[in-house]
Structure formats: structure tokens, C-alpha cells
Design a protein around this motif. Structure first.
Motif, PDB file in Angstrom:
ATOM      1  N   ALA A 104       1.044  -1.111  -0.013  1.00  0.00           N
ATOM      2  CA  ALA A 104      -0.014  -0.101  -0.011  1.00  0.00           C
ATOM      3  C   ALA A 104       0.791   1.342  -0.098  1.00  0.00           C
ATOM      4  N   TYR A 105       0.637   2.121  -1.145  1.00  0.00           N
ATOM      5  CA  TYR A 105       1.178   3.465  -1.047  1.00  0.00           C
ATOM      6  C   TYR A 105       2.587   3.362  -1.566  1.00  0.00           C
ATOM      7  N   LEU A 109       4.450   6.548  -3.665  1.00  0.00           N
ATOM      8  CA  LEU A 109       5.654   6.943  -2.897  1.00  0.00           C
ATOM      9  C   LEU A 109       6.995   7.157  -3.919  1.00  0.00           C
ATOM     10  N   THR A 112       6.456   9.730  -6.241  1.00  0.00           N
ATOM     11  CA  THR A 112       6.855  10.993  -6.055  1.00  0.00           C
ATOM     12  C   THR A 112       8.011  11.247  -5.604  1.00  0.00           C
ATOM     13  N   TYR A 202       9.981  -0.515   7.498  1.00  0.00           N
ATOM     14  CA  TYR A 202       8.590  -0.937   7.387  1.00  0.00           C
ATOM     15  C   TYR A 202       7.906  -2.148   7.934  1.00  0.00           C
ATOM     16  N   HIS A 204       4.261  -3.918   8.681  1.00  0.00           N
ATOM     17  CA  HIS A 204       2.812  -4.113   8.517  1.00  0.00           C
ATOM     18  C   HIS A 204       1.938  -4.648   9.606  1.00  0.00           C
ATOM     19  N   SER A 223       2.923   2.276   7.882  1.00  0.00           N
ATOM     20  CA  SER A 223       2.127   2.501   6.403  1.00  0.00           C
ATOM     21  C   SER A 223       3.246   3.260   5.952  1.00  0.00           C
ATOM     22  N   ASP A 225       2.108   5.613   3.786  1.00  0.00           N
ATOM     23  CA  ASP A 225       1.393   6.790   3.694  1.00  0.00           C
ATOM     24  C   ASP A 225       2.033   7.757   4.584  1.00  0.00           C
ATOM     25  N   THR A 226       2.202   7.344   5.685  1.00  0.00           N
ATOM     26  CA  THR A 226       3.387   8.475   6.664  1.00  0.00           C
ATOM     27  C   THR A 226       4.243   9.028   5.816  1.00  0.00           C
ATOM     28  N   LEU A 228       4.765   9.348   2.546  1.00  0.00           N
ATOM     29  CA  LEU A 228       4.234   9.971   1.332  1.00  0.00           C
ATOM     30  C   LEU A 228       3.862  11.426   1.806  1.00  0.00           C
ATOM     31  N   ARG A 229       2.932  11.381   2.778  1.00  0.00           N
ATOM     32  CA  ARG A 229       2.455  12.564   3.302  1.00  0.00           C
ATOM     33  C   ARG A 229       3.568  13.592   3.647  1.00  0.00           C
ATOM     34  N   ARG A 232       5.122  14.832   0.534  1.00  0.00           N
ATOM     35  CA  ARG A 232       4.320  15.828  -0.174  1.00  0.00           C
ATOM     36  C   ARG A 232       4.324  17.180   0.339  1.00  0.00           C
TER      37      ARG A 232
END
Length: 235
Positions: A104-105, A109, A112, A202, A204, A223, A225-226, A228-229, A232
Motif C-alpha cells: 500500500a502506497y 511513494l 513522488t 516498514y 505491516h 504504513s 502513507d506516513t 508519502l504525506r 508531499r
């Protein structure tokens, strides 16, 4: 904002080069084609050749194909037996790419980090042929190529040896101080330490996080996503 979150943000901010482990941070390679079954088939193949005694009981029961491979290499380094066993594992890994599950993500990632100008490489104990096959199918190969550094027939150089990380650093022309390794096992952490690069674990699930932290990893996310945010926000 917690101290740990701020430290992670600083880690990402200073990163100019990212080394990804493959199976875990990028995908679950054996999501539909279990590693346990592959390890069992390698053991059966050895036994079919009359080599039952080559492995200890714990090695036979490990359910880890890389452990089986390393065990044989320790006893017969550089042999035709090792080369054939490694090729059998590579073929199983290639078959597994059809059912591999993207982490996921991971895809956004990667895109980006590449888009903001970071240089990317894969440093893995899997076959580089397998990595190229998977990344090509996801439209991600150009984000890494030619910097894919994986298993060779010199099996003593698998992680935790930093060999594939050092190859990646040399290939990228990257300074270790500006480089981050993303991995999901203690051997990834040990290799990163030996290569002098920062490490982001990482995990899960809670068990994986505990194993990484017990090994000494300071930064672990559940995750991507942490990351990636934060990336960004930085962009």
C-alpha cells in the motif's frame, strides 16, 4: 507533533537517494505463492538428490528459501549445486510476480520521490530479474533502472552483508549521509548500518515492528502513507 514524528520528517528532508528493499517495502512477492511452499520444494529437491543430510533439522523447517540457499552455499560454496538451486529459486520468484501484491502506497511513494528529484535504487536479496519483471509490470522500471542490485551467485554477500547497498551507492554516485534505506527485516537494518546509510523500517504489523526495534531500528512506520504525506508536505 511528537519527537519521533519530527525526527522522521528530518530524516526524509535530508534524503537525496533512496534504496528500497524489494519484497516487503515495494510488494508482497509471495502473496499468492507462499515462500513457505517454495522453501519446502527446495528442500524436497535436495532430498530427491539424496542430500537430505545436507541441511540441519532447523534449516529444513525454516520455511525460508533464502535460509535454505545460504545453508547449501556454506557447505558447497560456488558449486554447480548452489547455482542450480539459486536458479530454481529465481524461477519460483519469477512465477510469484504474477500474483505479487503491491505494498500500500508504495507506487505513489516511488513516483513522488522520483518526481522531486531523488535518485532511487533497489537493494535486495531477491533476483534482479524478478525485480525488473515486477517493476516493468507496474510501469515503475524507469524510476529505478539501471540501479537494481540483487542476488548474485556469491550467496555469502546477501544481506546482512552490505554488498548490494554498496553497489547501489557506487552506481548512484551517492553519499551515504544523504541516503536512506527502506527495509522490513533486521538484516536490512544491519546492512544499512554497515553501509553507513540511514534506515527506515516498514512493519505491516506489531510483530514486525517489535522485531525491527529489537534489532535497533529507531524509525519504523506501519504504513508508507506516513512517508508519502511527509514527502508531499516537503514538496
Amino acid at each position: 507533533m511528537t519527537v519521533e514524528t519530527e525526527n522522521l520528517r528530518e530524516l526524509i528532508t535530508k534524503t537525496r537517494n533512496v534504496l528500497f528493499d524489494f519484497d516487503g517495502p515495494i510488494c508482497r512477492l509471495f502473496a499468492g505463492h507462499t515462500a513457505e511452499r517454495v522453501a519446502g520444494e527446495l528442500v524436497e529437491w535436495l532430498e530427491g538428490r539424496g542430500l537430505h543430510g545436507l541441511l540441519t533439522e532447523s534449516e529444513r523447517d525454516s520455511l525460508d528459501p533464502h535460509m535454505v540457499l545460504r545453508a547449501v552455499d556454506r557447505r558447497h560454496p560456488g558449486s554447480d549445486l548452489v547455482a542450480e538451486l539459486e536458479e530454481r529459486l529465481t524461477q519460483e520468484e519469477l512465477r510469484a510476480t504474477d500474483s505479487a501484491m503491491p505494498t500500500a502506497y508504495a507506487d505513489p511513494l516511488i513516483q513522488t520521490w522520483w518526481a522531486v528529484g531523488s535518485r532511487l535504487a533497489v537493494a535486495t536479496n531477491n533476483s534482479p530479474r524478478v525485480v525488473r519483471t515486477y517493476l516493468s509490470g507496474r510501469g515503475l522500471l524507469s524510476r529505478f533502472a539501471p540501479h537494481i542490485y540483487g542476488r548474485t551467485q556469491d550467496l555469502h554477500l546477501l544481506k546482512p552483508d552490505p554488498h548490494c547497498l554498496n553497489r547501489a551507492l557506487n552506481g548512484l554516485g551517492a553519499a551515504p549521509s544523504a541516503t536512506l534505506m527502506i527495509g522490513d527485516t533486521p538484516t536490512d537494518f544491519e546492512a544499512a548500518e554497515a553501509a553507513g546509510v540511514s534506515f527506515l523500517g516498514y512493519a505491516h504489523n506489531d510483530r514486525k515492528e517489535k522485531v525491527l526495534r529489537d534489532a535497533g531500528a529507531e524509525h519504523v512506520v506501519g504504513s508508507l502513507d506516513t512517508v508519502l504525506r511527509m514527502l508531499r508536505d516537503q514538496a
